[in-house]
Each structure stands twice: as C-alpha cells, then as structure tokens.
Design a protein around this motif. Structure first.
Motif, mmCIF file in Angstrom:
data_model
loop_
_atom_site.group_PDB
_atom_site.id
_atom_site.type_symbol
_atom_site.label_atom_id
_atom_site.label_comp_id
_atom_site.label_asym_id
_atom_site.label_seq_id
_atom_site.Cartn_x
_atom_site.Cartn_y
_atom_site.Cartn_z
ATOM 1 N N ILE A 108 -9.152 -4.640 -11.136
ATOM 2 C CA ILE A 108 -7.490 -3.927 -10.295
ATOM 3 C C ILE A 108 -8.693 -3.423 -8.776
ATOM 4 C CG2 ILE A 108 -6.421 -3.812 -11.837
ATOM 5 C CD1 ILE A 108 -5.479 -1.011 -10.978
ATOM 6 N N VAL A 109 -8.032 -4.083 -7.959
ATOM 7 C CA VAL A 109 -8.391 -3.558 -6.333
ATOM 8 C C VAL A 109 -7.176 -2.785 -6.049
ATOM 9 C CG1 VAL A 109 -9.723 -4.290 -4.579
ATOM 10 C CG2 VAL A 109 -10.448 -5.515 -6.226
ATOM 11 N N THR A 110 -7.324 -1.556 -5.301
ATOM 12 C CA THR A 110 -6.245 -1.588 -4.189
ATOM 13 C C THR A 110 -6.882 -0.967 -3.050
ATOM 14 O OG1 THR A 110 -6.277 0.973 -5.188
ATOM 15 C CG2 THR A 110 -5.003 -0.372 -6.153
ATOM 16 N N ARG A 111 -5.689 -0.903 -1.771
ATOM 17 C CA ARG A 111 -6.428 0.004 -0.675
ATOM 18 C C ARG A 111 -5.321 0.888 -0.268
ATOM 19 N NH1 ARG A 111 -1.661 -1.201 0.114
ATOM 20 N NH2 ARG A 111 -1.164 -2.754 1.697
ATOM 21 N N PHE A 112 -5.858 1.293 0.830
ATOM 22 C CA PHE A 112 -4.910 2.301 1.495
ATOM 23 C C PHE A 112 -5.375 2.249 3.442
ATOM 24 C CE2 PHE A 112 -4.505 6.226 4.765
ATOM 25 C CZ PHE A 112 -2.815 6.063 4.427
ATOM 26 N N PRO A 113 -3.983 1.437 4.189
ATOM 27 C CA PRO A 113 -4.181 0.478 4.806
ATOM 28 C C PRO A 113 -3.312 0.818 6.217
ATOM 29 C CG PRO A 113 -2.171 -0.364 3.496
ATOM 30 C CD PRO A 113 -2.297 0.681 2.962
ATOM 31 N N PRO A 114 -4.021 2.345 6.281
ATOM 32 C CA PRO A 114 -3.158 2.790 8.024
ATOM 33 C C PRO A 114 -3.964 2.201 8.720
ATOM 34 C CG PRO A 114 -5.173 4.246 7.421
ATOM 35 C CD PRO A 114 -4.796 3.391 6.239
ATOM 36 N N GLU B 280 -6.096 -10.024 5.297
ATOM 37 C CA GLU B 280 -6.204 -8.514 5.195
ATOM 38 C C GLU B 280 -6.387 -8.375 3.010
ATOM 39 O OE1 GLU B 280 -4.613 -5.901 7.186
ATOM 40 O OE2 GLU B 280 -4.511 -7.197 9.161
ATOM 41 N N ASP B 281 -5.475 -8.146 2.799
ATOM 42 C CA ASP B 281 -5.595 -7.811 1.835
ATOM 43 C C ASP B 281 -6.002 -9.288 0.625
ATOM 44 O OD1 ASP B 281 -3.708 -5.719 1.425
ATOM 45 O OD2 ASP B 281 -1.692 -6.607 1.642
ATOM 46 N N ALA B 282 -5.936 -10.659 0.995
ATOM 47 C CA ALA B 282 -6.761 -11.186 0.225
ATOM 48 C C ALA B 282 -8.277 -11.732 0.406
ATOM 49 C CB ALA B 282 -6.483 -12.651 0.370
ATOM 50 N N ILE B 283 -8.569 -10.630 1.398
ATOM 51 C CA ILE B 283 -9.747 -11.404 1.958
ATOM 52 C C ILE B 283 -11.014 -10.368 1.664
ATOM 53 C CG2 ILE B 283 -11.594 -10.571 3.476
ATOM 54 C CD1 ILE B 283 -10.353 -12.189 5.889
ATOM 55 N N VAL C 240 -8.190 -7.957 -2.433
ATOM 56 C CA VAL C 240 -7.287 -6.402 -3.429
ATOM 57 C C VAL C 240 -5.798 -7.875 -4.267
ATOM 58 C CG1 VAL C 240 -4.897 -5.475 -2.623
ATOM 59 C CG2 VAL C 240 -6.501 -5.474 -1.382
ATOM 60 N N THR C 241 -5.879 -6.817 -5.618
ATOM 61 C CA THR C 241 -5.510 -7.734 -6.717
ATOM 62 C C THR C 241 -3.872 -6.554 -6.719
ATOM 63 O OG1 THR C 241 -5.815 -5.102 -8.148
ATOM 64 C CG2 THR C 241 -7.538 -7.604 -8.178
ATOM 65 N N HIS C 242 -3.107 -5.195 -5.585
ATOM 66 C CA HIS C 242 -2.053 -4.562 -5.770
ATOM 67 C C HIS C 242 -1.848 -4.448 -5.125
ATOM 68 C CE1 HIS C 242 -2.885 -5.691 -10.606
ATOM 69 N NE2 HIS C 242 -1.436 -5.810 -10.430
ATOM 70 N N SER C 243 -1.454 -5.223 -3.804
ATOM 71 C CA SER C 243 -0.854 -4.620 -2.403
ATOM 72 C C SER C 243 0.651 -3.474 -2.623
ATOM 73 C CB SER C 243 -0.898 -5.449 -1.521
ATOM 74 O OG SER C 243 -0.689 -5.459 0.083
ATOM 75 N N LYS D 273 -4.803 -13.827 -4.723
ATOM 76 C CA LYS D 273 -3.864 -13.585 -4.285
ATOM 77 C C LYS D 273 -2.729 -12.674 -5.200
ATOM 78 C CE LYS D 273 -2.977 -18.752 -4.853
ATOM 79 N NZ LYS D 273 -3.744 -19.575 -3.007
ATOM 80 N N PRO D 274 -3.076 -11.357 -3.849
ATOM 81 C CA PRO D 274 -3.247 -10.400 -4.212
ATOM 82 C C PRO D 274 -1.143 -10.009 -4.285
ATOM 83 C CG PRO D 274 -3.567 -10.707 -2.122
ATOM 84 C CD PRO D 274 -3.925 -11.930 -2.789
ATOM 85 N N ARG D 275 -0.900 -9.445 -5.265
ATOM 86 C CA ARG D 275 0.435 -8.979 -5.370
ATOM 87 C C ARG D 275 1.271 -7.525 -4.427
ATOM 88 N NH1 ARG D 275 3.054 -8.480 -10.748
ATOM 89 N NH2 ARG D 275 5.687 -7.796 -10.404
ATOM 90 N N GLN D 276 2.526 -8.401 -3.734
ATOM 91 C CA GLN D 276 2.677 -7.024 -2.914
ATOM 92 C C GLN D 276 3.757 -6.054 -3.839
ATOM 93 O OE1 GLN D 276 4.281 -7.213 1.150
ATOM 94 N NE2 GLN D 276 6.697 -6.389 0.312
ATOM 95 N N ILE D 277 3.613 -5.119 -4.287
ATOM 96 C CA ILE D 277 4.741 -3.628 -5.275
ATOM 97 C C ILE D 277 5.127 -2.934 -3.694
ATOM 98 C CG2 ILE D 277 5.487 -2.822 -6.779
ATOM 99 C CD1 ILE D 277 2.656 -4.023 -7.994
#
Ligand code: ATP
Ligand code: MG
Length: 552
Positions: free
Chosen positions: A27-33, A217-220, A223-226, A251-255
């Motif tokens: 899994i790949v997450t991100r913190f996107p401020p 951005e997430d897809a590039i 990121v798996t779980h946005s 195909k990231p998934r927004q949660i």
C-alpha cells in the motif's frame, strides 16, 4: 519510534481486505498539504493516520505538496511543513510537488478534449453558478458545450499561451448537467491565473482545479489509498471519473474520514493566518496556536501528539474533541520525563526572623513524591525566601490553610514556619511577611509532634534566579462560530498572562525546549523566542490537575 499496532478502524479494514484479495501487493498513502499555511493539530491526525497505516503494513507514505494554487502558496510554508512532519516523528518515502506534474496534467486535459470529454467555456463565474442548478433542479447546459474538438483544442492552447485574462475562459469537464450530484455538472478543471507560482514561476498561466489535479497526482505516484476528509465524499464520483477518463494506469481509491475539531480552537489555515496577519498572536508558532509549531513552542512533545491522535481514532462522522483530552496526553508523557522543581510566579518575600543571617543550608528534596527513581536535588534554604503572593492572606476565609497571622504551614521539603507579622507599603500592599521556623520540623526528620494543613512552595531569595512565566488560556472563547466570520470577536482577552517571578538557582542553565514540572503550578517549557542570555522565559504547557478521564 514506538512499535505501534493501531486499533482497528474502517480504513484499516479496507487495507487488510485489499492486501488479502491481492488487489495490492503494497500500500501507498500520502499526506498532501497545500503549502498555504502552517500545519495544525488537525493535520497531525491525518499525518499519524497515513504514516502509521503504511508503516503497519510495510507500505510507503509520500509527502506531497498540493501546490496547484499559485496565489496563496509560499516556500516558507513548504519548509515549515517538512520540519513539522519530521518533528512529529515521520519520514516520508518520496517528496513531491503537484506542480511538477503540471505538464502531465495538461496532457491529460488535452486527452479529455480529444475524447470530447472537456470543453472551453466562456461563461463567467456568476453565469456558471446560475447554470449549475440546485439540489432539486437540474443544471442548464452552457451554450459553449457544443464547441468542436478542434475549436476546444485551439482555445485551450491560446489559454495556455496567455491570450486571455483571468476568468475570461475556463476548461470544463463534459459530464452531466442533470446529475443529482452537483459536482458532476460539468465541473471546471482548468482556470486562468496570471500569477507567479512558488515553484514554476511564470511558466504557466493556467492552473488545474483541485478535483482534477488531486486524482492525477495520486495516480502518478501510485497511491493506493487516498485518504481525505469527509467534505470530499460527494467529490468521489468525480475523482473516479477523472481517473478513468484520463486513462490513468494506476487506480487509487479515495476514502473519507472525519476531520478533527477541538473545543475552543479554530482549525483552518485560513483563520489561523488571519490571527497571524491581524497580530492577534505573535506568529504561526505562538504557544496559543493549535499549529504544530505553536504546540512545540508551548512544550508539547511529539509522543503526546501522536498518542492523542491514536486515541481519538478514525470515524465516519464529524465530532468535536474536548481540548482537555490533548492536555491529558501531555501530562501523561511529561509526568515520566519532566524533572521537578519550584518556581514562584507572583513573589512576595518572607523573612524567617529566627534563622541565622548568614546561614545557608542545602536541603535534599525528592524530585518526585511518587517515583523515588527520579532522585533528589539539593536546594539552598536561608533566612530570606520568596513565596507565592496568594499563599499569604491577612484576613483569610474559612478553609484557607496557607499563611496568615498566627498560622503555621510547611515549606515544601523544608521546615514548618509560623507567620508572626507582616509589613505593608504606602499603598497598603503586603510586601514582607515575617515568620519564625521550628528547627525540629525539618522534612525527613521524622518529626511527629504536630501537624499542619498546608504545604507551600518557595525559593531561596539569595540564590533564586529571576524568570518570566507565561500562562495561557484558550485563545477562542466558547465554541467556534459556524460561520467563522465573527471568530475574531471571540478572542479571549485573557489568553496570555506574563509574570515576573523566580526559579530555583539550580535550573538557571536550562536550555530552550527543556521541560520542568513546577511544584503546584504545572508543566513548563523554556520558550524558544523570548529566552535570552539574560532571561529565561517559561511557557506553561498545562497545569497539573484535570478532572478529565480518558475512556478506555
Ligand atoms: P485547512 O482548512 O486547515 O486549510 P485543508 O484540508 O485545506 O485544511 P490541506 O493542506 O489541504 O488543508 O490538508 C492536508 C491534509 O490534511 C488533507 O488530506 C486534509 O484532509 C487533512 N486535514 C486538514 N485538516 C484536517 C483536520 N482538521 N482533521 C483531519 N485531517 C485534516
Ligand atoms: Mg485547503
């Protein structure tokens, strides 16, 4: 860092499911401020969630600056955000800027135009709003919706070249003006802004909108779980639309999860910036601010903030957390770490008239009454001392067990002293209290002859060191106003009290960020802004007691 297994929550369950089913290997997450302000405690919740989720499943977390709006963003904010994330104890895998993907986003927009899925629209902001319809009425199609692909490609190219003014044209996704979800009614995906960008300078004058940019951005980044906050729930269909129509491979998934709100606290960068700009506070790191920088300067530790974020958990509905809960976690952390000492915040002198003039005794005082392993320290004691102004009263009310004429109290770690007399100045203020001490009553001597009801703290006048103490109350009175407009009228005029007092000489070499528990007063941190060679300044982090109990 602690080895943490976070408690179960719905996001974690999704991750477990996705790993089990083989949908993702990692899994790949991100913190996107968005770098348009300093991080606050609400962001900490998102940081802890994203980083610890990835950690727990041996995945990765990126730090990505969501810098697609040139007008509000600044390099100062980028630097502070990096510092704060690191200070909280997290290390990102990749460090990215959304603005580095502008070319890619532009190409995806071209792809949409070529597929007949986006068009250049000349309606102005008011007209677009008017065409959008309401929750109960469908929207009206823009007269520009039928432009040909060739025409759209040409106009979009000219938008990019800077041939039009701000607001003159926009690029819109062509989706469905009758959709029950207003976000799907041909949302704007590019706008014109002739503004210099902190990263790309003047290279671009068209900028992607959040709803278009974020999924790309997430897809590039793979990121798996946005993970984002609840107000984006209605945007999720658009998020998915962009991923699919722009033909992103990943195909990231927004949660969505509930954002953190805390009582008596404003929690939006826009409002916090207003407090800074209006000089209500002395900067983003003012110890009254709920920013990470403010909490750090106040004396909060990363451990306390992380524990707080874990305890509030992850939910699907918004709620407001009691500010006392945050205080609970800093007390819990510092109780184990902060050395004990005494400080007098509002000093009044006492003279022990039967104590020899030139004698100095070194008293051994235990650092923690509960924990002998914290050891003892040597504290000088002599004829002249300072006590707290409020620990003496000329005419005490009932149940006042501290010093008053004829009454005897224990000086913490020292002797019983009895008030014999006092001296007032011309204005009638008590300036000196005269006492006698009983040498038999020394602490630790096993004296049992009689008892006193009060124990008060003190510092030895000759060896004490002057210090400034800053006491805080919440910056905002009552609940934050929903509108947010009037919150500047709800500023607590007593949020800061500055006192000049004394500390035990043995902590005179305290350094910035050193933390102490001052007997009866609470936990204090050496301030990083006002402390100088000549002067120690202590911020009260939190007082000692609270009735607040954490439900386990
Ligand atoms: P603000 O309104 O304070 O500017 P924001 O959501 O616009 O907040 P961003 O910089 O876009 O700020 O946020 C970065 C990340 O932090 C986002 O994923 C956002 O959902 C999350 N976040 C922001 N505020 C909170 C909060 N109060 N509670 C939990 N997460 C938050
Ligand atoms: Mg924002």
């Amino acid at each position: 860092m602690e080895n943490i297994t976070t408690s179960s929550n719905f996001i974690k369950n999704i991750v477990i499911e996705d790993l089990k089913s083989g949908k993702h290997q990692e899994i790949v997450t991100r913190f996107p401020p968005e770098p348009n302000g300093y991080l606050h405690i609400g962001h900490a919740k998102s940081i802890v969630l994203n980083f610890e989720l990835a950690d727990e499943f041996k995945g990765k977390t990126n730090l990505r600056f969501d810098d697609t709006n040139p007008i509000k963003e600044d390099t100062e904010y980028v630097e502070s955000i990096e510092e704060d994330v690191r200070w909280l104890g997290f290390q990102w895998e990749g460090l990215y800027f959304a603005s580095n993907y502008f070319e890619e986003m532009y190409n995806r927009a071209l792809l949409l135009i070529k597929k007949g899925k986006a068009y250049v629209c000349d309606l102005n902001a008011d007209e677009i709003k008017e065409h959008r319809g309401t929750l109960t009425e469908p929207g009206k199609e823009s007269p520009y919706r039928k432009r040909t692909i060739e025409e759209n490609l040409e106009l979009f190219e000219r938008m990019k070249k800077g041939e039009f003014k701000d607001g003159e044209k926009v690029l819109r996704a062509k989706i469905d003006m009758a959709s029950p979800n207003i976000n799907m009614r041909d949302p704007i995906i590019y706008r014109i802004a002739h503004a210099s960008h902190h990263n790309t300078g003047d290279k671009w004058c068209i900028y992607p909108m959040y709803d278009f940019a974020h999924p790309i951005e997430d897809a590039i980044e793979g990121v798996t779980h946005s993970i984002c906050t609840l107000e984006f729930e209605d945007h999720r269909p658009l998020y998915d639309w962009v991923i699919n129509e722009c033909e992103m491979e990943s195909k990231p998934r927004q949660i969505e999860f509930a954002r953190l709100n805390i009582t008596n606290t404003v929690m939006s960068k826009r409002k916090l910036k207003l407090l800074v700009d209006e000089n209500v506070v002395d900067g983003w790191d003012d110890p009254r601010m709920p920013t990470i920088a403010g909490l750090r300067r106040r004396g909060y530790t990363p451990e306390a903030i992380r524990n707080f974020c874990r305890a509030i958990g992850v939910a699907k509905s918004n709620s407001t957390v009691d500010g006392q809960m945050l205080e609970h976690f800093i007390r819990e952390d510092l109780n184990l770490k902060a050395p004990r000492t005494m400080g007098v915040l509002r000093p009044i002198k006492i003279i022990i008239t039967n104590y020899p003039e030139d004698k100095v005794e070194m008293l051994e005082i235990e650092n923690s009454p509960d924990d002998p392993s914290m050891g003892k320290r040597l504290v000088p004691f002599s004829r002249e001392l300072y006590i707290e102004e409020e620990d003496f009263m000329e005419n005490p009310p009932k149940k006042y067990f501290r010093l008053f004429p004829g009454n005897e109290v224990r000086l913490k770690g020292a002797y019983f002293v009895k008030c014999e007399n006092f001296i007032k100045d011309k204005e009638g203020r008590v300036v000196e209290v005269h006492c006698t001490y009983d040498p038999e009553t020394k602490s630790g001597s096993g004296f049992t002859g009689r008892k006193v009801k009060g124990t008060i703290h003190w510092v030895d006048a000759k060896s004490a060191v002057p210090a400034e103490f800053r006491l805080y109350e919440p910056l905002i009175l009552d609940e934050e106003n929903e509108e947010g407009k009037t919150f500047l009228n709800q500023i607590n005029p007593n949020s800061l009290e500055v006192l000049q007092g004394f500390i035990e000489g043995n902590i005179k070499d305290a350094k910035i960020q050193d933390k102490f528990q001052f007997f009866r007063h609470g936990y204090f941190n050496v301030d990083s802004k006002y402390t100088s060679e000549q002067r120690l300044v202590f911020n009260r982090i939190v007082s000692l007691k609270s009735s607040f109990k954490i439900e386990k």
